[in-house]
Design a protein around this motif. Structure first.
Motif, mmCIF file in Angstrom:
data_model
loop_
_atom_site.group_PDB
_atom_site.id
_atom_site.type_symbol
_atom_site.label_atom_id
_atom_site.label_comp_id
_atom_site.label_asym_id
_atom_site.label_seq_id
_atom_site.Cartn_x
_atom_site.Cartn_y
_atom_site.Cartn_z
ATOM 1 N N ARG A 121 0.807 -1.216 0.000
ATOM 2 C CA ARG A 121 0.000 0.000 0.000
ATOM 3 C C ARG A 121 0.842 1.269 0.000
ATOM 4 N NH1 ARG A 121 -4.811 -1.786 -1.756
ATOM 5 N NH2 ARG A 121 -5.428 -3.677 -0.652
ATOM 6 N N LEU A 122 2.119 1.163 0.281
ATOM 7 C CA LEU A 122 2.965 2.343 0.375
ATOM 8 C C LEU A 122 3.386 2.810 -1.012
ATOM 9 C CD1 LEU A 122 5.272 1.342 3.379
ATOM 10 C CD2 LEU A 122 3.172 2.687 3.418
ATOM 11 N N SER A 123 3.517 4.130 -1.174
ATOM 12 C CA SER A 123 3.986 4.689 -2.437
ATOM 13 C C SER A 123 5.484 4.929 -2.414
ATOM 14 C CB SER A 123 3.263 6.001 -2.727
ATOM 15 O OG SER A 123 3.518 6.960 -1.700
ATOM 16 N N GLN A 124 6.078 4.926 -1.228
ATOM 17 C CA GLN A 124 7.518 5.069 -1.085
ATOM 18 C C GLN A 124 7.933 4.505 0.264
ATOM 19 O OE1 GLN A 124 7.969 9.296 -1.655
ATOM 20 N NE2 GLN A 124 7.375 9.795 0.439
ATOM 21 N N VAL A 125 9.199 4.109 0.377
ATOM 22 C CA VAL A 125 9.678 3.475 1.608
ATOM 23 C C VAL A 125 11.013 4.083 2.001
ATOM 24 C CG1 VAL A 125 8.481 1.297 1.157
ATOM 25 C CG2 VAL A 125 10.811 1.624 0.308
ATOM 26 N N GLN A 134 17.228 7.372 -8.195
ATOM 27 C CA GLN A 134 15.883 7.640 -8.692
ATOM 28 C C GLN A 134 15.968 8.305 -10.060
ATOM 29 O OE1 GLN A 134 13.442 6.581 -6.571
ATOM 30 N NE2 GLN A 134 12.017 6.796 -8.278
ATOM 31 N N PRO A 135 15.266 7.778 -11.078
ATOM 32 C CA PRO A 135 15.305 8.402 -12.406
ATOM 33 C C PRO A 135 14.823 9.844 -12.348
ATOM 34 C CG PRO A 135 14.301 6.226 -12.522
ATOM 35 C CD PRO A 135 14.446 6.557 -11.069
ATOM 36 N N GLY A 136 15.500 10.705 -13.079
ATOM 37 C CA GLY A 136 15.097 12.104 -13.123
ATOM 38 C C GLY A 136 13.782 12.295 -13.852
ATOM 39 N N GLU A 137 13.042 13.302 -13.435
ATOM 40 C CA GLU A 137 11.756 13.580 -14.066
ATOM 41 C C GLU A 137 11.955 14.297 -15.398
ATOM 42 O OE1 GLU A 137 9.215 15.718 -11.489
ATOM 43 O OE2 GLU A 137 9.379 14.294 -9.831
ATOM 44 N N LYS A 138 10.950 14.181 -16.258
ATOM 45 C CA LYS A 138 10.956 14.888 -17.527
ATOM 46 C C LYS A 138 10.123 16.153 -17.359
ATOM 47 C CE LYS A 138 10.462 14.042 -22.489
ATOM 48 N NZ LYS A 138 10.000 13.064 -23.520
ATOM 49 N N VAL A 139 10.776 17.316 -17.486
ATOM 50 C CA VAL A 139 10.109 18.587 -17.213
ATOM 51 C C VAL A 139 10.298 19.522 -18.404
ATOM 52 C CG1 VAL A 139 10.442 18.356 -14.723
ATOM 53 C CG2 VAL A 139 12.161 19.528 -16.095
ATOM 54 N N LYS A 171 16.847 10.008 0.565
ATOM 55 C CA LYS A 171 15.492 10.310 0.122
ATOM 56 C C LYS A 171 14.657 9.038 0.170
ATOM 57 C CE LYS A 171 17.068 13.895 -3.124
ATOM 58 N NZ LYS A 171 17.034 14.343 -4.532
ATOM 59 N N PRO A 172 13.328 9.182 0.165
ATOM 60 C CA PRO A 172 12.477 7.988 0.104
ATOM 61 C C PRO A 172 12.707 7.222 -1.194
ATOM 62 C CG PRO A 172 11.214 9.911 0.797
ATOM 63 C CD PRO A 172 12.540 10.423 0.343
ATOM 64 N N VAL A 173 12.597 5.903 -1.106
ATOM 65 C CA VAL A 173 12.753 5.030 -2.268
ATOM 66 C C VAL A 173 11.403 4.887 -2.954
ATOM 67 C CG1 VAL A 173 13.398 2.729 -3.064
ATOM 68 C CG2 VAL A 173 14.647 3.796 -1.165
ATOM 69 N N GLN A 174 11.375 5.072 -4.264
ATOM 70 C CA GLN A 174 10.165 4.910 -5.039
ATOM 71 C C GLN A 174 10.335 3.775 -6.033
ATOM 72 O OE1 GLN A 174 9.106 8.644 -6.858
ATOM 73 N NE2 GLN A 174 9.316 9.790 -4.944
#
Length: 371
Positions: A278-282, A308-313, A359-362
């Motif tokens: 149920r968690l979105s990040q750990v 963590q992969p960088g976001e596309k902005v 940072k939290p792991v996603q």
């Protein structure tokens, strides 16, 4: 051998702010202690190996004192044991965090579950089974007296491929269990309806890697035949029609783990699931599932860095129009998250424990060499 030890010692450098000594406390782990004075905490086996006076780093107890000093320009540890040991020796990692993943779950090929014997009925026409009652099992070739584990499918693990992903982030929580559970596996449709918990714990439509099953009890064969009669010895949940039977796993689990870097980096290894779905990040001391396993050269103790992969902005500066859709989109660099250590491997996936992190792991985090 001497050269090897020298190289290990050189790699396991003490932190600039290391204390002169440290007294081991209850609740410590070898990793947490090493993180206090080693720049690379996963190298503690090597630095202890370079100090033969520490006969077994796994036999360190609360009250023992680690004396840190420099000998010939290199790091050195000296262990001053306490007179009376209190409690058990400290482990490499907190075993209480991984007990469920060691004993209560397995990861197998989906075909093994599909072809396994299954529960089809219960004593006195009950709709569920419980300890002390009989269950009836089809397709079981067994002799009286044999014990079998009762398992229930929980998740289908799939590859984490950006091209195959159709949903991500918050949208993942809105995917119906049966929507993904039945994809490519129509034989699970009834299970998904009856059990309601057969689902991949990421919202991807990638290729199936393996299936996780929960061990919910065990039973002993009373009479053979088809169906066979078994007595439920114990269970953590009510036994339901459709639950599968698998051989008892009597393999002991080694409580000792020696963290080490992988010999080579597996291709496109990712975090594909969490133990707590149920968690979105750990974060630290949470269990994650990696998309790499023993067939990729991963073994117990293998330590990875997570990025963590960088976001596309959109680039709001370099554009020729005020319309956002016409902006140039840029992929931001990957960001370091923390370390994970594998503690249980299967063919295509592994269970790993998050050891530390910034940072939290996603889900989707990439594995890299722990530099």
């Amino acid at each position: 051998m001497l050269v090897t030890v020298a190289v290990y010692a050189a790699g396991a450098q003490l932190r600039a702010d290391h204390p002169d000594s440290y007294t081991v406390h209850r609740g410590d782990t070898l990793w947490s202690i090493s993180a206090r004075f080693l720049s690379k905490p996963w190298l503690w086996p090597e630095i202890w190996q370079a100090n033969p006076q520490v006969h077994n780093p796994h036999l360190i107890y609360p009250g023992d004192v680690l004396d840190l000093s420099f000998v010939n320009g290199g790091p050195s540890l000296r262990l001053e044991p306490s007179i009376h040991h209190e409690g058990e020796a400290i482990p490499a990692i907190p075993l209480d965090k991984i007990k469920a993943s060691l004993k209560d779950f397995r990861v197998v090929d989906p075909s093994e579950v599909k072809d396994a014997p299954y529960v089809m009925g219960f004593e006195e026409a009950d709709i569920t089974g419980s300890p002390g009652h009989n269950i009836y099992v089809r397709k079981l070739n067994a002799q009286p007296g044999q014990r079998w584990a009762i398992v229930r499918p929980t998740h289908v693990f799939r590859t984490f491929d950006d091209k195959e992903a159709q949903q991500s982030g918050e949208m993942a929580a809105n995917v119906a269990d049966s929507d993904v559970a039945t994809q490519d596996t129509p034989w699970m449709e009834e299970w998904a309806t009856d059990i309601g918990n057969v689902t991949p714990n990421h919202a991807l439509r990638g290729k199936p890697l393996a299936m996780e099953v929960a061990v919910i009890g065990d039973a002993e064969v009373l009479r053979g035949g088809d169906p066979a009669t078994l007595l439920v010895l114990n269970s953590t949940q009510e036994i339901r029609a459709g639950d599968r039977l698998m051989p008892i796993n009597d393999d002991p689990y080694d409580p000792y783990y020696y963290p080490h870097a992988p010999k080579s980096l597996p291709q496109d290894g990712r975090v594909i699931a969490f133990a707590q779905d149920r968690l979105s990040q750990v974060g630290p001391y949470d269990v994650v599932v990696l998309s790499v396993g023993s067939k990729d050269g991963v073994d117990n103790g293998t330590t990875f860095a997570l990025w963590q992969p960088g976001e596309k902005v959109p680039d709001d500066v370099d554009h020729s129009s005020w319309i956002r859709s016409s902006h140039k989109w840029v992929r931001l660099p990957d960001e370091y998250v923390g370390h994970v250590m594998v503690f249980r491997t299967f063919d295509r996936v592994s269970y790993a424990l998050v050891m530390d992190g910034l940072k939290p792991v996603q889900k989707g985090a990439r594995v890299r060499m722990p530099e």
